[in-house]
Scaffold this motif. Structure first.
Motif, PDB file in Angstrom:
ATOM      1  N   HIS A  34       0.820  -1.217   0.000  1.00 33.06           N
ATOM      2  CA  HIS A  34       0.000   0.000   0.000  1.00 33.06           C
ATOM      3  C   HIS A  34       0.849   1.260   0.000  1.00 33.06           C
ATOM      4  CE1 HIS A  34      -3.263  -2.691   0.614  1.00 33.06           C
ATOM      5  NE2 HIS A  34      -2.768  -3.129   1.762  1.00 33.06           N
TER       6      HIS A  34
ATOM      7  N   LYS B   2      -5.857   7.369   2.579  1.00 35.62           N
ATOM      8  CA  LYS B   2      -4.518   7.622   2.023  1.00 35.62           C
ATOM      9  C   LYS B   2      -3.799   8.703   2.837  1.00 35.62           C
ATOM     10  CE  LYS B   2      -3.628   6.494  -2.262  1.00 35.62           C
ATOM     11  NZ  LYS B   2      -3.751   6.416  -3.718  1.00 35.62           N
ATOM     12  N   GLU B  49      -1.429   3.738   2.091  1.00 34.26           N
ATOM     13  CA  GLU B  49      -2.845   3.461   2.350  1.00 34.26           C
ATOM     14  C   GLU B  49      -2.929   2.728   3.687  1.00 34.26           C
ATOM     15  OE1 GLU B  49      -5.333   3.947  -0.299  1.00 34.26           O
ATOM     16  OE2 GLU B  49      -6.831   3.482   1.255  1.00 34.26           O
TER      17      GLU B  49
END
Lengths: 82, 82
Positions: A34, B2, B49
């Motif tokens: 991520h 995010k 993320e």
């Protein structure tokens, strides 16, 4: 008057960042799925003696243009605190 | 969610900083007599993320330990903003 200066040197948009790309390619193997848009720059800290804050910023700007940054491929941001 | 992450990697106190020393030696010839204690580090920016801010910080910390920093000679500071 003494100021602490922090200068961030980073690649201009569109300039290749091989160190950032290498980090990005290593991430999946380490289990980081991520994380994206990795950019690597330099952070230069120093102390500067100047009459006041505008004078310190002006000197830092000159220092960046003359020595620390290559304006053809890099941008710089300067911050000074007393 | 995010987050924008900023990681500063700098040499531990007492660890030689040849790039900073080289800059410092160049200063008098360029007319900068009032600059001292130059230290050069890395600034790494990326997007991550994560569920929330503590989770993002935890992931960044792990990333620094596993890949970005060498804790034997470097320290790291992490900041994340949504």
């Amino acid at each position: 008057m003494k100021f602490s200066a922090v200068v961030e040197i980073s690649g201009l948009a569109g300039i290749a960042d091989p160190e950032g790309q290498t980090i990005e390619r290593s991430l999946p193997a380490l289990g980081f799925d991520h994380v994206e848009h990795v950019r690597v720059g330099k952070l230069i800290r120093f102390e500067i003696e100047a009459a006041d804050k505008p004078a310190a910023l002006e000197q830092c700007d000159e220092l960046c243009r003359k020595l620390l940054a290559n304006p053809v491929i890099e941008r710089y941001d300067v911050a000074v605190t007393p």
